[in-house]
Every structure is written in structure tokens, then in C-alpha cells.
Write a protein that holds these residues in place. Structure first.
Motif, PDB file in Angstrom:
ATOM      1  N   GLY A   1     -10.768   8.187   1.294  1.00 40.15           N
ATOM      2  CA  GLY A   1      -9.676   9.136   1.105  1.00 40.15           C
ATOM      3  C   GLY A   1      -9.740   9.768  -0.272  1.00 40.15           C
ATOM      4  N   LEU A   2      -8.811  10.665  -0.538  1.00 38.14           N
ATOM      5  CA  LEU A   2      -8.784  11.382  -1.806  1.00 38.14           C
ATOM      6  C   LEU A   2      -7.401  11.275  -2.431  1.00 38.14           C
ATOM      7  CD1 LEU A   2     -10.469  13.238  -3.684  1.00 38.14           C
ATOM      8  CD2 LEU A   2      -9.532  15.188  -2.432  1.00 38.14           C
ATOM      9  N   ASN A   3      -7.370  10.984  -3.722  1.00 40.71           N
ATOM     10  CA  ASN A   3      -6.125  10.911  -4.473  1.00 40.71           C
ATOM     11  C   ASN A   3      -5.735  12.306  -4.960  1.00 40.71           C
ATOM     12  OD1 ASN A   3      -4.439  10.623  -6.961  1.00 40.71           O
ATOM     13  ND2 ASN A   3      -4.671   8.453  -6.540  1.00 40.71           N
TER      14      ASN A   3
ATOM     15  N   ALA B   1      -2.966  21.133  -3.050  1.00 41.42           N
ATOM     16  CA  ALA B   1      -3.885  19.993  -3.156  1.00 41.42           C
ATOM     17  C   ALA B   1      -4.151  19.378  -1.788  1.00 41.42           C
ATOM     18  CB  ALA B   1      -3.306  18.947  -4.105  1.00 41.42           C
ATOM     19  N   VAL B   2      -3.117  19.297  -0.958  1.00 37.22           N
ATOM     20  CA  VAL B   2      -3.265  18.748   0.389  1.00 37.22           C
ATOM     21  C   VAL B   2      -4.187  19.639   1.224  1.00 37.22           C
ATOM     22  CG1 VAL B   2      -2.045  18.278   2.546  1.00 37.22           C
ATOM     23  CG2 VAL B   2      -1.044  17.560   0.371  1.00 37.22           C
ATOM     24  N   GLU B   3      -3.927  20.933   1.194  1.00 41.70           N
ATOM     25  CA  GLU B   3      -4.724  21.869   1.994  1.00 41.70           C
ATOM     26  C   GLU B   3      -6.196  21.846   1.591  1.00 41.70           C
ATOM     27  OE1 GLU B   3      -2.745  25.533   1.323  1.00 41.70           O
ATOM     28  OE2 GLU B   3      -0.965  24.999   2.494  1.00 41.70           O
ATOM     29  N   GLN B   4      -6.454  21.808   0.287  1.00 41.04           N
ATOM     30  CA  GLN B   4      -7.837  21.801  -0.190  1.00 41.04           C
ATOM     31  C   GLN B   4      -8.546  20.509   0.182  1.00 41.04           C
ATOM     32  OE1 GLN B   4      -9.304  24.577  -1.521  1.00 41.04           O
ATOM     33  NE2 GLN B   4      -7.317  25.454  -0.964  1.00 41.04           N
TER      34      GLN B   4
ATOM     35  N   TRP C   1      -7.983  11.193   4.963  1.00 43.50           N
ATOM     36  CA  TRP C   1      -6.950  10.374   4.321  1.00 43.50           C
ATOM     37  C   TRP C   1      -6.620  10.938   2.948  1.00 43.50           C
ATOM     38  CZ3 TRP C   1      -4.584   6.285   6.749  1.00 43.50           C
ATOM     39  CH2 TRP C   1      -5.173   5.863   7.947  1.00 43.50           C
ATOM     40  N   PHE C   2      -5.370  10.807   2.554  1.00 38.65           N
ATOM     41  CA  PHE C   2      -4.918  11.403   1.296  1.00 38.65           C
ATOM     42  C   PHE C   2      -3.888  10.484   0.645  1.00 38.65           C
ATOM     43  CE2 PHE C   2      -2.570  14.672  -1.232  1.00 38.65           C
ATOM     44  CZ  PHE C   2      -3.657  15.185  -1.920  1.00 38.65           C
ATOM     45  N   GLU C   3      -3.910  10.416  -0.699  1.00 39.36           N
ATOM     46  CA  GLU C   3      -2.960   9.601  -1.449  1.00 39.36           C
ATOM     47  C   GLU C   3      -2.123  10.499  -2.363  1.00 39.36           C
ATOM     48  OE1 GLU C   3      -2.779   5.944  -4.698  1.00 39.36           O
ATOM     49  OE2 GLU C   3      -4.652   6.355  -3.641  1.00 39.36           O
TER      50      GLU C   3
ATOM     51  N   GLY D   1      -8.226  -1.093  13.551  1.00 40.36           N
ATOM     52  CA  GLY D   1      -8.832  -1.892  12.493  1.00 40.36           C
ATOM     53  C   GLY D   1      -8.012  -1.796  11.237  1.00 40.36           C
ATOM     54  N   GLY D   2      -8.672  -1.518  10.129  1.00 40.30           N
ATOM     55  CA  GLY D   2      -7.956  -1.459   8.857  1.00 40.30           C
ATOM     56  C   GLY D   2      -8.485  -0.360   7.971  1.00 40.30           C
ATOM     57  N   VAL D   3      -7.716  -0.048   6.948  1.00 38.64           N
ATOM     58  CA  VAL D   3      -8.128   0.952   5.972  1.00 38.64           C
ATOM     59  C   VAL D   3      -8.014   0.325   4.596  1.00 38.64           C
ATOM     60  CG1 VAL D   3      -7.680   3.214   4.990  1.00 38.64           C
ATOM     61  CG2 VAL D   3      -7.293   2.829   7.414  1.00 38.64           C
ATOM     62  N   CYS D   4      -9.028   0.444   3.812  1.00 37.51           N
ATOM     63  CA  CYS D   4      -9.027  -0.143   2.475  1.00 37.51           C
ATOM     64  C   CYS D   4      -8.958   0.986   1.453  1.00 37.51           C
ATOM     65  CB  CYS D   4     -10.294  -0.954   2.277  1.00 37.51           C
ATOM     66  SG  CYS D   4     -10.312  -1.876   0.770  1.00 37.51           S
ATOM     67  N   GLN D   5      -8.042   0.862   0.499  1.00 36.88           N
ATOM     68  CA  GLN D   5      -7.769   1.970  -0.406  1.00 36.88           C
ATOM     69  C   GLN D   5      -8.616   1.959  -1.672  1.00 36.88           C
ATOM     70  OE1 GLN D   5      -3.383   3.675   0.136  1.00 36.88           O
ATOM     71  NE2 GLN D   5      -3.729   2.314  -1.522  1.00 36.88           N
ATOM     72  N   PHE D   6      -9.856   2.358  -1.582  1.00 36.11           N
ATOM     73  CA  PHE D   6     -10.605   2.682  -2.779  1.00 36.11           C
ATOM     74  C   PHE D   6     -11.789   3.532  -2.368  1.00 36.11           C
ATOM     75  CE2 PHE D   6     -11.989  -1.491  -1.383  1.00 36.11           C
ATOM     76  CZ  PHE D   6     -13.346  -1.343  -1.272  1.00 36.11           C
ATOM     77  N   LEU D   7     -12.372   4.246  -3.342  1.00 38.28           N
ATOM     78  CA  LEU D   7     -13.432   5.187  -3.041  1.00 38.28           C
ATOM     79  C   LEU D   7     -14.770   4.652  -3.531  1.00 38.28           C
ATOM     80  CD1 LEU D   7     -11.648   8.473  -4.129  1.00 38.28           C
ATOM     81  CD2 LEU D   7     -11.560   7.321  -1.929  1.00 38.28           C
ATOM     82  N   GLY D   8     -15.824   5.293  -3.120  1.00 35.84           N
ATOM     83  CA  GLY D   8     -17.137   4.938  -3.620  1.00 35.84           C
ATOM     84  C   GLY D   8     -18.040   4.458  -2.498  1.00 35.84           C
ATOM     85  N   ASN D   9     -19.162   3.823  -2.871  1.00 28.32           N
ATOM     86  CA  ASN D   9     -20.151   3.371  -1.899  1.00 28.32           C
ATOM     87  C   ASN D   9     -19.956   1.903  -1.543  1.00 28.32           C
ATOM     88  OD1 ASN D   9     -21.495   5.860  -1.948  1.00 28.32           O
ATOM     89  ND2 ASN D   9     -22.494   5.308  -3.868  1.00 28.32           N
TER      90      ASN D   9
END
Length: 300
Positions: free
Chosen positions: A7-9, A23-26, A34-36, A210-218
């Protein structure tokens, strides 16, 4: 099987001088699902005038939900950072953030201990953090909202420090929002630290899939595998919460050398300098176009 989504903060747009809805639209146009959103307490001029990406919690919370629904985005959590160690600043803020999240079906709010008051001792700070966090947990527990603690400020930027904050209040509403960038910048190896907190990450259902985990990256595939491994072979008698005096990491899992920390900081500083150059070039190009000094073709 756990599913991990990227997702994106909303803070990505903080230099754009644009409102929350932009910001949401972009974010949706870039392909995120997903968006925070980021919320603030009270009123302030820039966001009211449409020049900033945060939303006042004095607004109807459905302003957040409606904008995300219209863009086809799911809300992963609310960025609700503030100093847990200063109840006068963050106490009512974090409780209102929890109620805002609950009203529009957001499962997580994120926070940290914040920058401490100049005159308090470390012992004072942990009493204050515990007070704020316990009050917030009372509100979160009855609403089914998770509080994600992030490695962010002076105490949580070590594995032991983050565990110490997490252990202050025994509540099912409290988990870890592991910021891989902060972990990297403070000079710790990310994977061992992530392994240490993986079972405490703020994870929540996604339509039963399932689940969603809140952090970005690889890290998503690694976290998925580690979660499955630990679920398949739980350690018998292992307590849910770590002891306040958590064991030191094993060899090779400790802080990086000073040289490595400096190398990483220099790499980041170089990237920041490049961004500033690009921003200056863009501003010069826009100014030139506005004054008729150059055509769009000349600026490409």
C-alpha cells in the motif's frame, strides 16, 4: 495462508501542495489498491485551504472513506503518529483516531513514542507512554481496532527499545507496525529484527481471504513464509509478549558498524540531493513556461 499486499501512505504527497483527495486519486492512478490516510487533530490552515494531504478528525470521517471508495482504494490503516510520551499532546488525539477508524471500518491506527519532552527522564517517559497507551487500548479493544507501534523515535529505534514499549501494556489491541526504512536508517539489520517481531505485526482480515501486513518494501514474500513456518511449528509454552528485558540478538544480528551506518546515511543524502536538483529543474521549467521563455518541446 497469509497474504501480504503493498500500500501507499498519504505522506508520499506532502511536497505536492495538494489536498487529500488529490493524493488518493493519484495513488489509484499509480496502481495501488491499498492506502493509508494521515489524520490530524483540530484545524490547520494548509489542509483547510487544500494545500496539504492530511485530514482533520473534526471533519466527518466519511470524507476519508468516500474519497478512497471513489478511487477504488481500500484503507489499510490511519497514520496517527504523535508522542505517546506526552499525554497532553497525544492522549485525546490517539483516542479520537481510534474512534475515527472504527466509524469507517479501518482496522489499524499507527503511532510511536514521539519526541520526548526536554525535561523528563527516561523513567518518567515510560510511565507517560504506558499511561497514554493504556488509555488508548481501552478505546481500541472494545472497537476492534489495532494500535500499531512503529520504530520511529529515541526509544523504539532498537529492537529492545521497541519491545520495551510493546510490553508496557498487555492488550490484544497492541501490535507492531514495522517500518523497514526506519529500521535500516537507525543502523540495524532489518531481517533479524523483522524475524523478532513477525508474530506481533498488525495483521487483519481481508474479505476472508487472508491477511494484510502494513509495511512496504521487498519483505512481503519473506514475511508470508515466516508466518506460515511459525504457525506450522509453534514453540510450546512460548509467551505471546516478550519479557521486558528481551534477550540480546544473536551474533550478526546486532547494530551495524559505524562505517556501515555512515555509508547508508551518505547514500540517502546523495539521493536527497538529487531529488532537490530535480525539483529545482522542474520549478525552473514551470517558471520558463509561464513567462513564455521556452516551449514545452524545448523543455523535454
Amino acid at each position: 495462508m497469509a497474504n501480504v499486499f503493498v500500500g501507499l501512505n498519504a505522506e508520499y504527497s506532502r511536497s505536492s501542495d495538494k489536498p487529500f483527495e488529490w493524493a488518493v486519486e493519484q495513488a489509484a492512478k499509480m496502481g495501488y489498491a491499498w492506502f493509508e490516510p494521515m489524520v490530524h487533530f483540530g484545524r490547520e490552515l494548509m489542509s483547510e485551504a487544500g494545500y496539504f494531504h492530511t485530514v482533520s478528525m473534526f471533519d466527518d470521517p466519511f470524507r476519508i472513506k468516500d474519497a478512497c471508495d471513489a478511487a477504488g482504494l481500500k484503507i489499510s490503516g490511519l497514520q496517527s503518529h504523535g508522542p505517546l510520551g506526552r499525554p497532553d499532546v497525544h492522549g485525546e488525539y490517539i483516542k479520537l483516531a481510534i474512534r475515527t477508524a472504527a466509524e469507517i471500518g479501518v482496522p489499524v491506527i499507527n503511532t510511536d513514542e514521539g519526541i520526548k519532552a526536554k525535561w523528563t527522564s527516561e523513567e518518567d517517559d515510560f510511565v507517560l507512554i504506558k499511561y497514554t497507551l493504556r488509555e488508548a487500548a481501552f478505546v481500541a479493544e472494545r472497537r476492534g481496532v489495532k494500535i500499531g507501534l512503529e520504530p520511529h523515535a529515541q526509544y523504539s529505534l532498537t529492537p529492545d527499545g521497541l519491545d520495551r514499549i510493546y510490553s508496557l501494556v498487555d492488550s490484544p489491541a497492541i501490535g507492531i507496525n514495522f517500518d523497514t526504512g526506519n529500521a535500516y536508517l537507525c543502523g540495524h539489520e532489518v531481517y533479524p529484527w523483522l524475524d523478532r517481531v513477525v508474530e506481533r505485526l498488525v495483521v487483519f482480515p481481508d474479505d476472508g481471504a487472508g491477511g494484510v501486513c502494513q509495511f512496504l518494501g521487498n519483505w512481503s514474500e519473506w514475511v508470508r513464509k515466516r508466518t506460515e513456518e511459525k504457525a506450522a511449528a509453534p514453540e510450546p509454552g512460548e509467551p505471546r509478549r516478550p519479557a521486558r528485558s528481551a534477550a540480546a540478538p544473536s551474533a550478526g544480528h546486532g547494530p551495524l558498524s559505524k562505517n556501515e551506518q555512515n555509508r547508508r546515511r551518505q547514500k540517502i543524502a546523495t539521493a536527497e540531493e538529487r531529488i532537490l536538483v530535480l525539483e529545482a529543474e522542474k520549478e525552473a521549467a514551470v517558471t520558463a513556461m509561464g513567462s513564455g521563455g521556452a516551449s514545452p518541446e524545448e523543455l523535454q
